[in-house]
Design an enzyme around this catalytic site. Structure first.
Site, PDB file in Angstrom:
ATOM      1  N   HIS A  87     -10.243   4.695  17.416  1.00 51.68           N
ATOM      2  CA  HIS A  87     -10.412   3.874  18.735  1.00 51.68           C
ATOM      3  C   HIS A  87      -8.885   3.915  19.352  1.00 51.68           C
ATOM      4  O   HIS A  87      -8.564   2.741  19.823  1.00 51.68           O
ATOM      5  CB  HIS A  87     -11.226   2.604  18.888  1.00 51.68           C
ATOM      6  N   GLY A 105      -6.380  10.532  18.339  1.00 50.36           N
ATOM      7  CA  GLY A 105      -5.431   9.197  17.761  1.00 50.36           C
ATOM      8  C   GLY A 105      -4.255   9.826  17.551  1.00 50.36           C
ATOM      9  O   GLY A 105      -3.706  10.693  16.758  1.00 50.36           O
ATOM     10  N   VAL A 110      -2.237  12.147  19.325  1.00 51.01           N
ATOM     11  CA  VAL A 110      -2.073  13.447  19.820  1.00 51.01           C
ATOM     12  C   VAL A 110      -1.156  13.372  20.907  1.00 51.01           C
ATOM     13  O   VAL A 110      -1.433  12.945  21.898  1.00 51.01           O
ATOM     14  CB  VAL A 110      -3.234  14.307  20.284  1.00 51.01           C
ATOM     15  N   GLY A 167      -6.042  10.662  24.572  1.00 57.56           N
ATOM     16  CA  GLY A 167      -6.233   9.366  25.315  1.00 57.56           C
ATOM     17  C   GLY A 167      -5.147   9.201  26.240  1.00 57.56           C
ATOM     18  O   GLY A 167      -4.998   9.745  27.523  1.00 57.56           O
ATOM     19  N   SER A 220     -11.973   8.923  14.517  1.00 52.32           N
ATOM     20  CA  SER A 220     -11.360   8.035  15.440  1.00 52.32           C
ATOM     21  C   SER A 220     -11.026   6.641  15.049  1.00 52.32           C
ATOM     22  O   SER A 220     -12.284   6.246  14.619  1.00 52.32           O
ATOM     23  CB  SER A 220     -11.904   8.312  16.926  1.00 52.32           C
TER      24      SER A 220
HETATM   25  C1  FMN Z   1      -7.183   1.968  27.754  1.00 55.18           C
HETATM   26  C2  FMN Z   1      -8.199   2.400  26.723  1.00 55.18           C
HETATM   27  C3  FMN Z   1      -9.456   2.538  27.061  1.00 55.18           C
HETATM   28  C4  FMN Z   1     -10.347   3.046  25.931  1.00 55.18           C
HETATM   29  N1  FMN Z   1     -11.764   2.991  26.476  1.00 55.18           N
HETATM   30  C5  FMN Z   1     -12.515   3.633  25.603  1.00 55.18           C
HETATM   31  C6  FMN Z   1     -13.820   3.628  25.818  1.00 55.18           C
HETATM   32  O1  FMN Z   1     -14.502   3.191  26.940  1.00 55.18           O
HETATM   33  N2  FMN Z   1     -14.907   4.193  24.939  1.00 55.18           N
HETATM   34  C7  FMN Z   1     -14.421   4.850  23.765  1.00 55.18           C
HETATM   35  O2  FMN Z   1     -15.035   5.467  23.152  1.00 55.18           O
HETATM   36  N3  FMN Z   1     -12.959   4.929  23.556  1.00 55.18           N
HETATM   37  C8  FMN Z   1     -12.119   4.165  24.520  1.00 55.18           C
HETATM   38  N4  FMN Z   1     -10.766   4.492  24.186  1.00 55.18           N
HETATM   39  C9  FMN Z   1     -10.475   5.089  23.088  1.00 55.18           C
HETATM   40  C10 FMN Z   1     -10.100   6.443  23.233  1.00 55.18           C
HETATM   41  O3  FMN Z   1     -11.531   7.207  23.466  1.00 55.18           O
HETATM   42  C11 FMN Z   1      -9.564   7.373  22.033  1.00 55.18           C
HETATM   43  O4  FMN Z   1     -10.207   7.299  21.013  1.00 55.18           O
HETATM   44  C12 FMN Z   1      -7.962   7.049  21.999  1.00 55.18           C
HETATM   45  O5  FMN Z   1      -7.459   6.605  22.980  1.00 55.18           O
HETATM   46  C13 FMN Z   1      -7.244   8.014  21.388  1.00 55.18           C
HETATM   47  O6  FMN Z   1      -6.087   7.813  21.047  1.00 55.18           O
HETATM   48  P1  FMN Z   1      -4.550   7.951  21.810  1.00 55.18           P
HETATM   49  O7  FMN Z   1      -4.710   7.134  23.084  1.00 55.18           O
HETATM   50  O8  FMN Z   1      -3.746   7.652  20.805  1.00 55.18           O
HETATM   51  O9  FMN Z   1      -4.674   9.419  22.174  1.00 55.18           O
HETATM   52  C14 FMN Z   1      -9.964   3.877  25.246  1.00 55.18           C
HETATM   53  C15 FMN Z   1      -8.563   4.095  24.984  1.00 55.18           C
HETATM   54  C16 FMN Z   1      -7.430   3.216  25.584  1.00 55.18           C
HETATM   55  C17 FMN Z   1      -6.275   3.353  25.315  1.00 55.18           C
END
Ligand code: FMN
Length: 338
Positions: free
Chosen positions: A236, A268, A270, A290, A234
């Site tokens: 993130h 990421g 999906v 996410g 990921s």
């Molecule tokens: C608003 C927001 C808050 C997030 N908060 C966290 C978090 O607290 N911990 C974490 O490991 N990832 C966090 N993420 C990342 C997600 O776990 C994930 O890796 C990511 O959203 C995947 O991509 P996608 O949104 O395109 O599906 C966050 C993502 C977003 C958009």
């Protein structure tokens, strides 16, 4: 309730924090962190979608995979679908606060469970948000996985103990949060972890331990040697490092190097069942979603989350039939061409 209605309500309730675009690719929200976007130019967010778009599926219909098996097992739990909810925090900071942190967590955890899957929860510079996640996990009898930011090992251990008390299935650290200056400004310093740090954390708990935010094969090998049970490939959601690579691009080399030693989650970009099939074929055991589930939670509470997972799962089933894929737990590489 249908997904169009969910999206319409979510757009209204997220007050411009998320515009609920026709394609959720990080363009409209570039640089909006805090917010829903990717950091800087939004390049790392888009890279996730671009990397997936480059992967093509082999259409094959002369085969016997008439009723593909979508089930997988994660840490001993049998799931009806390989699509899980990624950890998400900041309902007020990132999404406008129309629902509370606890309401969002409950929608994610309960909606995924209702779809026969599982959800995860996260951690931020506001410590109560980690606790909201754990309260949600407790409310579903432990069927969720909390992620802790890469704080000092002593601070992480305190939070692991809380996760154990909540009965969580596993626990993780999102190491890619190592550069979050906002956390330091909030008096919650974070930073990179060494092999020794990770080994210490793994041996501190009986729970399966996950490292989220791995993007290179050598680091995957290092954390495997430290004893972790799983990794999440990921970037993130593009929120931590502008110009980071897309997850689908780095996944095959990492899966190759690990050679089945660990459970591999990937996330990421999906946005459909076909994306799920691509990541499974590239080497993931399960996939996290996410932003589309944030839209589900804000637009339709747990039903919105359930509906989103079920829609992607139906799309996955159809794509499996059209590629001759019999089992989600064993997707051959030949399903895709990169
Ligand atoms: C608003 C927001 C808050 C997030 N908060 C966290 C978090 O607290 N911990 C974490 O490991 N990832 C966090 N993420 C990342 C997600 O776990 C994930 O890796 C990511 O959203 C995947 O991509 P996608 O949104 O395109 O599906 C966050 C993502 C977003 C958009």
């Amino acid at each position: 309730m249908d997904l169009n209605k969910v999206r319409e309500i979510a757009k209204d309730r997220m007050k411009g924090y998320c515009r609920v675009c026709p394609v959720c690719d990080g363009r409209a929200c570039a640089g909006q962190v805090p917010g829903i976007g990717g950091t800087g130019t939004g390049s790392a967010f888009s890279a996730n979608l671009n990397a997936l778009a480059k992967v093509k599926l082999n259409l094959r219909t002369i085969h016997e995979a008439v009723n593909p098996d979508l089930s997988i097992a994660v840490f001993g739990e049998k799931l009806n679908t390989p699509i899980l909810a990624a950890p998400i925090t900041g309902a007020s900071i990132n999404m406008g606060g129309a629902i509370s942190e606890r309401e969002m967590v409950d929608a994610m955890l309960q909606g995924t469970l209702a779809a026969g899957s599982l959800g995860m929860t996260g951690d931020t510079g506001v410590p109560s948000m980690y606790d909201d996640g754990l309260a949600g996990i407790r409310a579903v009898n432990g069927r969720g996985i909390p992620f802790i930011k890469p704080r000092s090992n002593d601070e992480i251990k305190k939070r692991i103990e809380k996760a154990e008390e909540a009965g969580a299935l596993a626990v993780g650290v999102d190491v890619d949060g190592a550069g979050l200056i906002t956390m330091a400004l909030n008096g919650q310093p974070v930073g990179p972890k060494s092999f020794k740090d990770i080994k210490e954390l793994v041996s501190f708990t009986e729970l399966p331990f996950i490292i989220k935010g791995i993007m290179t094969a050598d680091e995957a090998e290092t954390v495997a040697a430290a004893g972790v049970s799983a990794i999440v490939i990921s970037n993130h959601g593009g929120r931590v490092l502008d110009y980071a690579q897309g997850a689908a691009r780095v996944l095959p080399a990492i899966a190759d190097r690990l050679d089945g030693k660990l459970t591999i989650f990937a996330d990421g970009g999906v946005r459909a069942g076909t994306d799920v099939l691509k990541l499974l074929a590239l080497g993931a055991d399960a996939v996290l979603v996410g932003r589309p589930l944030i839209i589900g939670a804000f637009g339709g509470d747990r039903e919105g989350v359930k509906l989103t997972i079920e829609t992607y799962t139906k799309q996955l089933l159809q794509a499996m039939i059209l590629t001759g894929t019999a089992k989600a737990s064993d997707v051959p590489q030949g399903v895709v061409v990169s």
